[in-house]
Scaffold this motif. Structure first.
Motif, mmCIF file in Angstrom:
data_model
loop_
_atom_site.group_PDB
_atom_site.id
_atom_site.type_symbol
_atom_site.label_atom_id
_atom_site.label_comp_id
_atom_site.label_asym_id
_atom_site.label_seq_id
_atom_site.Cartn_x
_atom_site.Cartn_y
_atom_site.Cartn_z
ATOM 1 N N LYS B 32 0.802 -1.234 0.000
ATOM 2 C CA LYS B 32 0.000 0.000 0.000
ATOM 3 C C LYS B 32 0.835 1.285 0.000
ATOM 4 C CE LYS B 32 -3.752 -2.204 2.535
ATOM 5 N NZ LYS B 32 -4.426 -2.254 3.840
ATOM 6 N N GLU B 33 2.113 1.171 -0.290
ATOM 7 C CA GLU B 33 2.964 2.364 -0.404
ATOM 8 C C GLU B 33 2.962 2.776 -1.877
ATOM 9 O OE1 GLU B 33 4.836 4.025 1.840
ATOM 10 O OE2 GLU B 33 4.564 2.800 3.614
ATOM 11 N N ARG B 34 1.804 3.271 -2.332
ATOM 12 C CA ARG B 34 1.620 3.463 -3.775
ATOM 13 C C ARG B 34 2.507 4.559 -4.353
ATOM 14 N NH1 ARG B 34 -3.591 2.428 -1.837
ATOM 15 N NH2 ARG B 34 -4.170 0.290 -2.319
ATOM 16 N N LYS B 35 2.602 5.678 -3.619
ATOM 17 C CA LYS B 35 3.433 6.783 -4.130
ATOM 18 C C LYS B 35 4.874 6.313 -4.317
ATOM 19 C CE LYS B 35 1.255 10.552 -1.784
ATOM 20 N NZ LYS B 35 1.498 11.507 -0.697
ATOM 21 N N ARG B 36 5.393 5.634 -3.288
ATOM 22 C CA ARG B 36 6.770 5.121 -3.361
ATOM 23 C C ARG B 36 6.913 4.178 -4.547
ATOM 24 N NH1 ARG B 36 9.112 6.104 1.999
ATOM 25 N NH2 ARG B 36 7.244 6.033 3.261
ATOM 26 N N GLY B 37 5.923 3.293 -4.711
ATOM 27 C CA GLY B 37 5.953 2.325 -5.798
ATOM 28 C C GLY B 37 6.025 2.990 -7.157
ATOM 29 N N ILE B 38 5.203 4.022 -7.340
ATOM 30 C CA ILE B 38 5.185 4.720 -8.637
ATOM 31 C C ILE B 38 6.517 5.428 -8.878
ATOM 32 C CG2 ILE B 38 4.095 6.633 -9.901
ATOM 33 C CD1 ILE B 38 1.441 5.752 -8.452
ATOM 34 N N ILE B 39 7.010 6.126 -7.837
ATOM 35 C CA ILE B 39 8.289 6.855 -7.973
ATOM 36 C C ILE B 39 9.408 5.877 -8.334
ATOM 37 C CG2 ILE B 39 10.067 8.122 -6.686
ATOM 38 C CD1 ILE B 39 7.705 9.401 -5.087
ATOM 39 N N ILE B 40 9.462 4.752 -7.621
ATOM 40 C CA ILE B 40 10.525 3.762 -7.856
ATOM 41 C C ILE B 40 10.401 3.173 -9.254
ATOM 42 C CG2 ILE B 40 11.324 1.458 -7.155
ATOM 43 C CD1 ILE B 40 10.615 2.382 -4.233
ATOM 44 N N PHE B 41 9.179 2.826 -9.654
ATOM 45 C CA PHE B 41 8.974 2.230 -10.984
ATOM 46 C C PHE B 41 9.447 3.186 -12.086
ATOM 47 C CE2 PHE B 41 6.362 1.659 -14.802
ATOM 48 C CZ PHE B 41 6.706 0.354 -15.127
ATOM 49 N N VAL B 42 8.982 4.420 -12.002
ATOM 50 C CA VAL B 42 9.322 5.401 -13.055
ATOM 51 C C VAL B 42 10.833 5.649 -13.086
ATOM 52 C CG1 VAL B 42 9.049 7.814 -13.759
ATOM 53 C CG2 VAL B 42 7.048 6.504 -13.052
ATOM 54 N N THR B 43 11.426 5.852 -11.910
ATOM 55 C CA THR B 43 12.857 6.209 -11.866
ATOM 56 C C THR B 43 13.738 5.063 -12.344
ATOM 57 O OG1 THR B 43 12.335 7.589 -9.959
ATOM 58 C CG2 THR B 43 14.654 7.199 -10.403
ATOM 59 N N ILE B 44 13.507 3.859 -11.830
ATOM 60 C CA ILE B 44 14.373 2.727 -12.206
ATOM 61 C C ILE B 44 14.174 2.357 -13.674
ATOM 62 C CG2 ILE B 44 14.791 0.252 -11.827
ATOM 63 C CD1 ILE B 44 14.614 0.803 -8.860
ATOM 64 N N THR B 45 12.922 2.366 -14.133
ATOM 65 C CA THR B 45 12.660 2.033 -15.537
ATOM 66 C C THR B 45 13.323 3.054 -16.466
ATOM 67 O OG1 THR B 45 10.557 1.081 -14.875
ATOM 68 C CG2 THR B 45 10.838 1.477 -17.207
ATOM 69 N N LEU B 46 13.188 4.349 -16.137
ATOM 70 C CA LEU B 46 13.795 5.383 -16.974
ATOM 71 C C LEU B 46 15.317 5.270 -16.978
ATOM 72 C CD1 LEU B 46 11.807 8.718 -16.446
ATOM 73 C CD2 LEU B 46 12.118 7.428 -18.550
#
Lengths: 83, 138
Positions: B32-46
């Protein structure tokens, strides 16, 4: 496969043209930004957008300044040794 | 009963770790740490895609530079598919673009290790239950 995805995939099959120039060192800054963002995203207890952006920016600037100072120090050492 | 609960908790931690590895940020999303999840996904993928763009898929080399490949694999098991494509030696990359691409993709993998540890630790501490709702209120 349609035309656009083929072009998109082709960009990942050939390397970019980057020379061994001092300007190529600028590529470290996006990486420093990634490190600062991920570090702060994992470290902050409660994630609020304002404080997160502020602390990630501060960390990015700190890392950047440290890297630039390290580069200057190394340049001075090389200048002393070779000059 | 308590033993069963401990096993369930351990299983949950393993699932969180696997999710965090398969999809960067997936572990945080699961707790349920959605903000963290989105930030991590976008940053690592980019970061990873930037490395692939600069140095081409040839930077993922499971044979010639396997120590780098181990760290790249930490970004996602999908990296293994790229390694299968490049194994034929059809794609080549040298010099500065290769260096930059390899550094970007490897750092992306190592950052994901940090995120996997973070997600598992948060799940262990019950962070998802503790502040999951709080995050939504903000």
């Amino acid at each position: 496969m349609t035309f656009e995805p083929a072009i998109l995939l082709a960009t990942f099959t050939a390397p970019e043209n980057i020379g061994t120039t001092p300007q190529s060192m600028l590529w470290m800054f996006p990486l420093l930004a990634s490190i600062a963002i991920i570090y702060k995203a994992t470290k902050m207890r409660v994630l609020l957008w304002g404080s997160f952006l502020r602390s990630a920016t501060i960390l990015f600037c700190t890392l950047s300044v440290f890297m630039v100072l390290s580069a200057i120090s190394l340049k001075i050492i090389v200048w002393f040794v070779t000059g | 009963m308590a033993k069963q609960s401990k096993i369930d908790h351990l299983l949950f931690l393993i699932i969180v770790a696997l999710l965090a590895w398969v999809i960067p940020g997936g572990g945080h999303f699961a707790i349920k740490e959605r903000k963290r999840g989105i930030i991590i996904f976008v940053t690592i993928t980019l970061t990873f895609l930037t490395g692939l763009y600069v140095g081409s898929v040839a930077v993922v080399d499971a044979v010639g530079s396997w120590p780098w490949y181990v760290a790249q694999m930490a970004a996602s098991p999908a990296v293994g598919m790229i390694a299968n494509i490049t194994r034929s030696g059809e794609y080549v990359s040298y010099g500065r673009p290769f260096d930059i691409g390899q550094i970007y993709t490897t750092i992306a993998g190592m950052l994901n290790i940090l995120c996997i540890v973070s997600a598992v630790y948060m799940a262990y501490c019950g962070r998802g239950e503790m502040i999951g709702d709080e995050e939504n209120d903000v």
